[in-house]
Enzyme design. Sequence first.
Site: not given
Ligand code: ADP
Length: 322
Positions: A51, A53-55, A58, A166
Amino acid sequence: DEKAQAKVAGPKTPEKKKDQKENKKNLPDTPPAVITDSRRGMDYRRDRLLGEGGFARCFEVYNPDGELFAAKVVSKKSLSSARMKSKFLGELQVHKTMEHPNIVRFKECFEDPQNVYMILELCNNKSLMDLLRKRKFFTEPEARYFLIQMLGAVKYMHSRNVIHRDLKLGNIFLDEDMNVKIGDFGLAALLIDGTERKNTICGTPNYIAPEVLFGKDEGHSFEVDLWSLGIILYAMLVGKPPFQSGNVKEIYQKIKVATYSYPANPPQQISEEAKDLINGLLSPDPRNRPTIDQIADHAFFRAGYFPRQLPNTCMKAAPTWN
Ligand code: ADP
């Protein structure tokens, strides 16, 4: 997908939008097929993208023993501003000290010239927001199961003077056995002691407690996480959060007066016990919210079936109990 996102997750704060704009261009390129932690002499093989995310992006990765992890990759370019750097360092600092079965385990962190890599416990079943989008709502037995696990994690964090700040469906992940794993400590605050107060406005519009938005000098503390649990419980049962609008200002106004209602045609019957617990958690005055132990003792948990495990089939449809 932006529309679907707004429906379940709600709009973003101007601050968050700014971060995302700043960082869209800084999302890391696909990292090499083998990511090396040169200090520990450990190789991780990169597999599928989990996935974005904002920055961060993964990826699923595995070590030479075949153990699977999630690697959260952040481009160093996105850490050039002092604000993003301190957000990221704060996240690392807090997350690496957290050890609890319902918190995403932080294994290690390392860097190469382009990126910083966080090696995390893999959560194969995505977030509760992804699941809610698919399922539309969760049954009360499922909500009991999810909520009690969240409570365990939050009790642990608070006992270590960490406020998550959050908590939301998108930050609550599921492993392959349907265990809840709270993740994303990007906004967490580590208090020096339990009496320190915080004054920064942070969080996600739909889930922000009124004292964060409108508290003047008194600041906010642990109870902001309990407010968020109230929003989460409402959203799990109704399918959308209680203070909903396409417009951030309007959401804040609704939170300020703390009036919410249940839809005339809810997707399922919601018990009085569930409503009573939500009502307590969404008390505008943080001092009136139940404590974590009082929540765990609430009649909601005795108002119907309380599963100790969830079958994997709930990834697709509401479970039936027999
Ligand atoms: P950000 O801090 O940039 O928002 P995230 O922590 O939300 O990033 O991670 C981005 C994406 O990666 C998530 O929406 C999720 O789909 C995936 N993801 C994050 N952490 C995990 C994890 N431990 N296991 C599986 N997928 C993850």
